[in-house]
Design an enzyme around this catalytic site. Structure first.
Site, PDB file in Angstrom:
ATOM      1  CE  LYS A 220      -3.972   1.834   2.621  1.00 16.06           C
ATOM      2  NZ  LYS A 220      -4.921   1.541   3.736  1.00 16.06           N
ATOM      3  CB  SER A 292      -7.922   3.573   2.702  1.00 19.83           C
ATOM      4  OG  SER A 292      -7.108   3.033   3.736  1.00 19.83           O
ATOM      5  CB  SER A 316      -8.490   0.726   5.606  1.00 21.77           C
ATOM      6  OG  SER A 316      -9.142   1.960   5.688  1.00 21.77           O
TER       7      SER A 316
END
Length: 601
Positions: A220, A292, A316
């Protein structure tokens, strides 16, 4: 400005007195002394007046923001004294001694999810992988790409496939499928091939580092990577290049893993829209992949990486794992050091693996677990996992009412029956009917503090998402949250932690609908680990979204319902990820749905 507290108070007294003289010239006044009376203590409310003029009307309007009411005399007194008592407290941000707080500085108060007297699990480090399956290497690249890390690692260890070839398979798939998914922010092709060749060289020389050696992974894009763009998915940081690796990246490098891509996240870790667009769900390209950890979810589900690292503050990892049909492990708060990761909320952020199987997540967790001096919240802990352990007799708590209403589905209810099938024991549990969403005050306050400079400089305007429920509006609104209510929310957090401790004194783990809002808020605030596992499929007639409904842009509807994955979430005792994973592994085998792939990929 005064050089000391005593000088400050002396000047404050003079300033106040001169103001009083001007306002009441008809009243005889004695000349003020230039020196304070010896032994006079400091007094609140005696600073020089600063900031804009305020009135009772100012406070009357402000009352609406914090939902309190004061009497007319109280309003008048507060307004008269505000510029001398409270406004000076903002000097750190607005005064002549304005002080910038470096990004690396954490709050002085540290959240510790372990309550006094709580038993620490597990007692010792134990890690037992599943036995090699003996499966032959498939003849086509697609089957190889979708294999689990558990299987890929066996093929690499046995030299049935090289890391370089595996890396090239994933690079090819990224080139073909990322244009549909928008899940890659930075492709690290040259870096990956260099790492892969080094892995092959070491493995050929008999220096096998373990199950992640030679496995391509995606991070990420809030994990710092030395010399490689780390953008946080946000326009103001799209050219940001760190000089050091995040602790998790360094640990994966040490394990021999191959970084192939920096994956998308909703800007500043919210939902699934970043400066390059919206990351889409491989199972349903008409909808976002959720966030996210949008890129890790989509890339893992579409077979573009062996595994990914995501992060969670309020859902997330859980949400994109659900949407994209992958397995997401959110470790106990404090287990995995966040040094070098973007800070959204110091007391809530967690880093964890997303993969195509339960055992995969534990192989990754085993490599990244542990404290680091750069993360004051990280703590030493032990990890125990045995892929062959029996789960018979494990007590699985569930909330009966939650299983009867949305967001629970028939898949969730069937999973509860499967608990019995594999020999575990369902146990009804309950929680007080408290306003758990009030804990989100902590999230909004910490997040607004973390990105204060971005807010005050106006750079929030550069973010693509500018809707009411996006960060720009939330960060601005959060400036007006009450500090008193923040402390009260923090106290409530401890009350909720006690309730969870009571539940876990009766059960070994919990099974909950993955997107049940109460448990997302509770478990993220209490720091308990969670494991989201694909449990079946549901049909949807409308695309789903993390964003609040927008009548001007309605979500796509489908004349024929679309079949998409659906998962359940297991919550474990603090630092007891091993038990959760053993239960998850048993359920994964019983569900028999983990191997199905998104059509077209």
């Amino acid at each position: 400005m005064p050089g000391s507290r005593r000088d400050f108070l002396a000047q404050s007294a003079l300033g106040l007195l001169s103001t009083a003289v001007a306002a009441h010239a008809q009243t005889p006044q004695s000349s003020p002394s230039q020196e304070p009376t010896p032994g006079a203590p400091p007094a609140f409310g005696t600073a020089p007046p600063v900031g804009p003029e305020v009135s009772a009307a100012t406070f009357t309007e402000a009352e609406k923001l914090v939902q309190v009411e004061m009497s007319a005399p109280d309003l008048a007194e507060a307004a008269e004294n505000w510029r001398m008592s409270m406004a000076p407290l903002y000097e750190r941000r607005t005064g002549p001694k304005k002080l910038a707080i470096e990004e690396s500085v954490a709050p002085a108060t540290l959240w510790n999810p372990m309550l006094p007297g709580m038993t620490h699990y597990p007692a010792a480090n134990v890690f037992v992988r599943s036995k090699a399956s003996g499966a032959a290497l498939p003849g086509n690249d697609e089957d190889i790409a979708f294999a689990t890390v558990t299987q890929l690692s066996r093929w690499i260890e046995a030299r049935q496939i090289t890391s370089e070839r595996l890396t090239e398979i994933y690079l090819d798939r990224i080139g073909r499928f990322d244009p549909k998914l928008h899940c890659v922010i930075t492709l690290t092709k040259d870096h990956a091939l260099e790492q892969a060749r080094q892995a092959d060289k070491e493995i050929s020389a008999g220096k096998y580092r373990g199950p992640l050696h030679g496995i391509p992974w995606g991070g990420k894009d809030l994990l710092d990577t030395a010399g490689i763009l780390t953008t946080w998915g946000a326009e103001p940081y799209r050219d940001r290049i760190p000089t050091r690796d995040a602790a998790v990246v360094a640990r994966l490098n040490a394990a021999g893993a191959v970084l192939i891509a920096k994956l998308s996240l909703g800007a500043l870790a919210l939902n699934d829209i970043w400066f390059g667009g919206q990351t889409m769900n491989p199972w349903l390209l008409e909808e976002g992949s959720s966030g996210s950890s949008a890129g890790p979810g989509a890339a893992t589900a579409a077979g573009l990486v062996g595994f990914a690292i995501g992060s969670e503050t309020g859902g997330s990892i859980v949400s994109p794992s659900m949407r994209c049909g992958v397995t997401g492990l959110r470790p106990t708060f404090g287990r995995v050091a966040r040094t070098g990761a973007m800070t959204l909320c110091w007391s809530l952020d967690k880093l964890g693996p997303m993969a195509r199987g339960v055992e995969d997540t534990m192989l990754v967790l085993n490599a990244i677990t542990g404290p680091d001096p750069g993360d004051l919240y990280s703590v030493p802990s032990k990890l125990a996992f045995d892929a062959g352990a029996s789960v018979a007799g494990l007590r699985v708590g569930y909330f009966p009412a939650w299983m009867k209403e949305p967001p629970a589905t028939d898949v969730d209810r069937a999973a509860l029956e499967t608990v019995k099938t594999v020999g575990m024991v369902p146990v009804e549990v309950s929680l007080p009917n408290w306003p758990y969403d009030s804990l989100n005050l902590i999230l909004f306050a910490e997040a607004a503090a973390s990105f204060e400079e971005l807010t005050l400089s106006g750079k929030l305007d550069q973010l693509k998402a500018q809707v009411p429920d996006a960060w720009p509006n939330s960060f601005r609104q959060s400036r007006f949250l009450s500090a008193v209510d923040f402390v009260q929310a923090d106290r409530m957090r401890r009350m909720v932690a006690r309730e969870m401790a009571q539940i876990f004194s009766d059960v070994d783990l919990l099974l909950v609908p993955s997107l049940r809002d109460e448990m997302l808020v509770i478990s993220n605030n209490t720091g308990h680990p969670s494991l989201t596992v694909r449990a079946g499929f549901v049909e949807v007639s409308e695309a789903r979204s993390d964003w609040a409904p927008d009548p001007k842009h309605p979500l796509p509807k489908f004349s024929s319902p679309r079949r998409v994955p659906h998962g359940i979430t297991l919550i474990g005792r603090l630092f007891d990820e091993g038990t959760v994973a053993q239960a998850g592994l048993a359920l994964e085998r019983a569900f028999e749905v983990a191997g199905e792939r998104p059509p077209g990929f």
